[in-house]
Scaffold this motif. Sequence first.
Motif, mmCIF file in Angstrom:
data_model
loop_
_atom_site.group_PDB
_atom_site.id
_atom_site.type_symbol
_atom_site.label_atom_id
_atom_site.label_comp_id
_atom_site.label_asym_id
_atom_site.label_seq_id
_atom_site.Cartn_x
_atom_site.Cartn_y
_atom_site.Cartn_z
ATOM 1 N N LEU A 1 0.859 -1.179 0.151
ATOM 2 C CA LEU A 1 0.052 -0.036 -0.029
ATOM 3 C C LEU A 1 1.029 1.226 -0.135
ATOM 4 C CD1 LEU A 1 -2.971 -1.147 2.450
ATOM 5 C CD2 LEU A 1 -2.834 -0.842 -0.031
ATOM 6 N N ASP A 2 2.098 1.158 0.465
ATOM 7 C CA ASP A 2 3.070 2.140 0.277
ATOM 8 C C ASP A 2 3.935 1.892 -0.818
ATOM 9 O OD1 ASP A 2 4.218 0.348 1.498
ATOM 10 O OD2 ASP A 2 5.129 1.487 2.995
ATOM 11 N N GLY A 3 3.840 1.098 -1.719
ATOM 12 C CA GLY A 3 4.913 0.857 -2.552
ATOM 13 C C GLY A 3 4.523 1.624 -3.814
ATOM 14 N N TRP A 4 4.936 1.100 -5.106
ATOM 15 C CA TRP A 4 5.099 1.588 -6.471
ATOM 16 C C TRP A 4 4.083 0.942 -7.152
ATOM 17 C CZ3 TRP A 4 8.290 5.855 -6.998
ATOM 18 C CH2 TRP A 4 9.121 6.008 -5.844
ATOM 19 N N TRP A 5 3.186 1.598 -8.176
ATOM 20 C CA TRP A 5 2.302 0.920 -9.087
ATOM 21 C C TRP A 5 2.618 1.650 -10.264
ATOM 22 C CZ3 TRP A 5 -0.866 4.004 -11.305
ATOM 23 C CH2 TRP A 5 -1.554 5.256 -10.835
ATOM 24 N N ALA A 6 2.023 0.612 -11.431
ATOM 25 C CA ALA A 6 2.123 1.317 -12.695
ATOM 26 C C ALA A 6 0.985 0.497 -13.430
ATOM 27 C CB ALA A 6 3.296 1.049 -13.619
ATOM 28 N N SER A 7 0.411 1.090 -14.312
ATOM 29 C CA SER A 7 -0.967 0.558 -15.051
ATOM 30 C C SER A 7 -0.762 0.839 -16.533
ATOM 31 C CB SER A 7 -2.259 1.128 -14.452
ATOM 32 O OG SER A 7 -2.310 2.434 -14.773
ATOM 33 N N GLY B 1 2.593 5.425 -10.346
ATOM 34 C CA GLY B 1 2.169 6.241 -9.034
ATOM 35 C C GLY B 1 2.799 5.620 -7.796
ATOM 36 N N ARG B 2 2.531 6.075 -6.654
ATOM 37 C CA ARG B 2 3.102 5.661 -5.483
ATOM 38 C C ARG B 2 1.743 5.706 -4.421
ATOM 39 N NH1 ARG B 2 8.504 7.038 -1.861
ATOM 40 N NH2 ARG B 2 8.379 5.165 -0.823
ATOM 41 N N GLY B 3 1.819 4.425 -3.530
ATOM 42 C CA GLY B 3 0.547 4.549 -2.583
ATOM 43 C C GLY B 3 -0.600 3.578 -3.187
ATOM 44 N N LEU B 4 -1.790 4.041 -2.701
ATOM 45 C CA LEU B 4 -2.938 3.234 -3.070
ATOM 46 C C LEU B 4 -2.977 3.087 -4.689
ATOM 47 C CD1 LEU B 4 -5.756 4.620 -0.733
ATOM 48 C CD2 LEU B 4 -4.773 2.219 -0.824
ATOM 49 N N ILE B 5 -3.237 1.798 -5.105
ATOM 50 C CA ILE B 5 -3.387 1.587 -6.496
ATOM 51 C C ILE B 5 -4.816 2.140 -7.110
ATOM 52 C CG2 ILE B 5 -1.788 -0.222 -6.474
ATOM 53 C CD1 ILE B 5 -4.307 -2.129 -6.769
ATOM 54 N N PRO B 6 -4.885 2.503 -8.396
ATOM 55 C CA PRO B 6 -6.171 2.987 -8.880
ATOM 56 C C PRO B 6 -7.621 1.701 -8.654
ATOM 57 C CG PRO B 6 -4.601 3.063 -10.613
ATOM 58 C CD PRO B 6 -3.808 2.368 -9.365
ATOM 59 N N GLU B 7 -8.647 2.378 -8.483
ATOM 60 C CA GLU B 7 -9.712 1.547 -8.342
ATOM 61 C C GLU B 7 -10.019 0.918 -9.498
ATOM 62 O OE1 GLU B 7 -14.185 2.039 -6.915
ATOM 63 O OE2 GLU B 7 -12.616 3.419 -5.771
#
Lengths: 166, 128
Positions: free
Chosen positions: A43-49, A124-130
């Motif tokens: 939840l405090d990590g990194w995400w990409a979509s 982004g970082r933190g919560l991933i998009p819904e």
Amino acid sequence: MIPKPGSCEDLIYKALSEAFETLVFEEVVLSEVTSNKLPEANLDGWWASIKMLAPLPWGEIVITVPDALMNRFTEAILGLTGEAPTAEQNFDNLGEILNTICGRLMALRSNPDRVFRIGLPVSGRGLIPEQSGPFRCVNVLVGEEHIYLLAPESFWDDIIWELELS
Amino acid sequence: MRTILIVDDSATARRIIQQCLEMIGCAGCEFVHATDGIEALGILRTRDISLLITDMNMPNLDGTGLLKAVKGSPKLNHIPVFVISSLTNPALESELKSIGVDKIIYKPASPQKLLDGIEQTVGKEFFE
């Protein structure tokens, strides 16, 4: 005759393995696949979509990577020694990693006679998009750290695959 | 001195491509970077470019649009164009070949893939 692909779990694992082994020289191990359940970790990590646009608008593929592992990936990709990766470098690298994964996934899943098209990566970082609809979450391990890959339920749908072939 | 234009919206990808080129004997070349096809066309109008290496998936003007603009221009169509793509797709490959791409390289780029591409299309004299 176009060969029918293996199970989606197999394809996603294959695409993840190829991408991580070539880009960051790390092995991944498939842990579990869940339905419609967002990862509690990262939840405090990194995400990409990235959106998969053609041959079928399957929807969005999302990846999440924990903080320490993302820094390790960026250090490996950019050959950084003794300097901490910047947020910009991590965003860019994770987008590039997911771009490579999606490219492999499309090649493994789609009819090669149709042109594939994917969108631009968003990081982004933190919560991933819904998520906009039902999805499956593939959990893989790199060492003891978890990486999650979320893919729309339709990506698993063999009926859509059959329609695309016809 | 030869000038190589690398076009990719990812700074990481541009850095990897340049490092690969430096490893195969292009260290003496000048490298120019652009983040999309529009920026690349601006550079192509003002600089003498020996090799153009472009990503496919970019904002504003993508790799296909850039390739069409270069190969459709009498002033630019002599420039060898390599497309680097994450999408291993025979249908896309046919489309790019029909526009005039000189080489398609699938991501991740490697020194060997770029060396093979240069030797097969531009020739070994590129390194002289």
